[in-house]
Enzyme design. Structure first.
Site, mmCIF file in Angstrom:
data_model
loop_
_atom_site.group_PDB
_atom_site.id
_atom_site.type_symbol
_atom_site.label_atom_id
_atom_site.label_comp_id
_atom_site.label_asym_id
_atom_site.label_seq_id
_atom_site.Cartn_x
_atom_site.Cartn_y
_atom_site.Cartn_z
ATOM 1 N N HIS A 1 9.067 -30.677 63.128
ATOM 2 C CA HIS A 1 9.625 -29.387 62.712
ATOM 3 C C HIS A 1 8.813 -28.816 61.563
ATOM 4 O O HIS A 1 8.496 -29.520 60.595
ATOM 5 C CB HIS A 1 11.077 -29.538 62.259
ATOM 6 N N LYS B 1 3.879 -28.250 69.513
ATOM 7 C CA LYS B 1 4.363 -26.933 69.109
ATOM 8 C C LYS B 1 3.871 -26.618 67.700
ATOM 9 O O LYS B 1 4.001 -27.436 66.797
ATOM 10 C CB LYS B 1 5.892 -26.912 69.149
ATOM 11 N N ARG C 1 16.516 -35.562 72.885
ATOM 12 C CA ARG C 1 15.815 -35.366 71.609
ATOM 13 C C ARG C 1 16.816 -35.064 70.489
ATOM 14 O O ARG C 1 16.697 -35.601 69.386
ATOM 15 C CB ARG C 1 14.801 -34.229 71.770
ATOM 16 N N HIS D 1 16.571 -31.942 76.875
ATOM 17 C CA HIS D 1 16.356 -31.763 75.435
ATOM 18 C C HIS D 1 17.490 -32.388 74.617
ATOM 19 O O HIS D 1 17.314 -32.676 73.430
ATOM 20 C CB HIS D 1 16.244 -30.270 75.112
ATOM 21 N N ARG E 1 9.616 -33.815 72.910
ATOM 22 C CA ARG E 1 9.847 -32.636 73.743
ATOM 23 C C ARG E 1 9.355 -32.936 75.152
ATOM 24 O O ARG E 1 8.549 -33.835 75.362
ATOM 25 C CB ARG E 1 9.086 -31.428 73.191
ATOM 26 N N TYR F 1 21.221 -30.871 62.293
ATOM 27 C CA TYR F 1 21.777 -32.149 62.709
ATOM 28 C C TYR F 1 22.799 -32.692 61.713
ATOM 29 O O TYR F 1 23.600 -33.553 62.053
ATOM 30 C CB TYR F 1 20.656 -33.169 62.947
#
Length: 306
Positions: A279, A187, A256, A253, A162, A288
């Site tokens: 995640h 995050k 990524r 982004h 990120r 994805y």
């Protein structure tokens, strides 16, 4: 200190000026915002989250003024959505951030004033992430002449980072022996390790010899200061335009997203990709599976059987 207090109040005042139709915020409102800021900072929320949530609460308190925070109900937030957010055509993301900020404020600063369970969110948009091919990524990186810029963008793609993660990196976060990058408290307040290729290690080492960063791996114009997020976005945008790629709405982004998609296309297990990206839920990573070219190309159209 008094200087820090003044800086915070000045920041709140500046952010309060962007909606001229709103009422000025009361002294009590300023105290509430400062209390909210201190609570988030003491709980180690990222600086970007603190800024976003406090600015959202400033908007909310100015919208409901002359009512004070302790006099509000969930109907005031509903009214803000109906009378401000929707008429102005503001995004679902903005609406979600506003709801998150208000729920956090009333859940922690003014408990029981608003029943946070009554507040609903907008229905989510299900959009596929914008992804670049490997050839397009190569064109973007090849278009960057500045070594620092090229290394930053290479790390974002090569490690699936990120923006905040790459800018918070310290030289000590590069583990040469194990060929890993350590990402601290990203995050969701999670640490993780991401593999680093030999090619990237060599690029980072050469960069450090030439630039000699003193604190952050990537520093701004002032030594020891963190590189600006806005500057990094501009670097990517300029590289993207120079590469001449005919795609819209690709941001930093997107590198990524491309990292994750290319890993999946290469046969990497989705559970590993989830861990590499940091995640919390596998559902986030599963998006994805909808954009991998190899999987889509294997599907045979029933029209061919007619």
């Amino acid at each position: 200190t008094n200087k820090e207090e003044k800086r915070r109040k000045d920041t709140i005042q500046i952010k309060s000026m962007d909606d001229a139709e709103f009422h000025p915020m009361s002294d009590k409102g300023r105290e509430d915002i400062e209390k909210y800021r201190r609570w988030m900072e003491s709980n180690r929320y990222p600086e970007s989250t603190v800024q976003t949530y406090t600015s959202m609460m400033v908007k909310f308190l100015r919208f409901v003024s002359p009512k004070e925070a302790e006099e509000c109900t969930s109907e005031d937030l509903v009214r803000m959505v109906d009378e401000y957010i929707l008429p102005k055509g503001l995004s679902r993301s903005f609406q979600n951030q506003m709801i998150s900020a208000v729920k956090k404020f009333y859940g922690k600063v003014y408990r029981s004033v608003i029943d946070v369970g009554e507040i609903s969110r907008p229905r989510p948009e299900h959009r596929l992430p914008n992804v670049l091919s490997k050839g397009e990524v190569r064109k973007i990186l090849d278009s960057v002449a500045n070594e620092k810029h090229r290394v930053i963008l290479s790390l974002v793609y090569g490690c699936g980072l990120r923006r905040s993660e790459v800018l918070e990196l310290l030289p000590a976060d590069i583990d040469h022996d194990r060929k890993l990058i350590r990402i601290w408290q990203s995050k969701g307040f999670k640490d993780r390790l991401v593999p680093l290729s030999d090619k990237l290690i060599k690029m980072v080492d050469q960069y450090q010899v030439h630039y000699r960063p003193v604190k952050y791996l990537f520093e701004g114009q002032t030594r020891g200061s963190r590189y600006s997020p806005a500057s990094l976005e501009k670097v990517f945008k300029a590289a993207f335009q120079r590469a001449g790629i005919n795609k819209k709405d690709i941001t930093l982004h997107g590198l990524r997203h491309s990292y994750a998609t290319h890993l999946l296309e290469a046969g990497t297990d989705l559970r590993y990709i989830q861990a590499l990206l940091g995640h919390k839920s596998s559902r986030t990573t599963e998006i994805y599976t909808h954009v991998t070219i190899q999987s889509i190309e294997k599907i045979r159209s029933p029209f061919d059987d007619l």
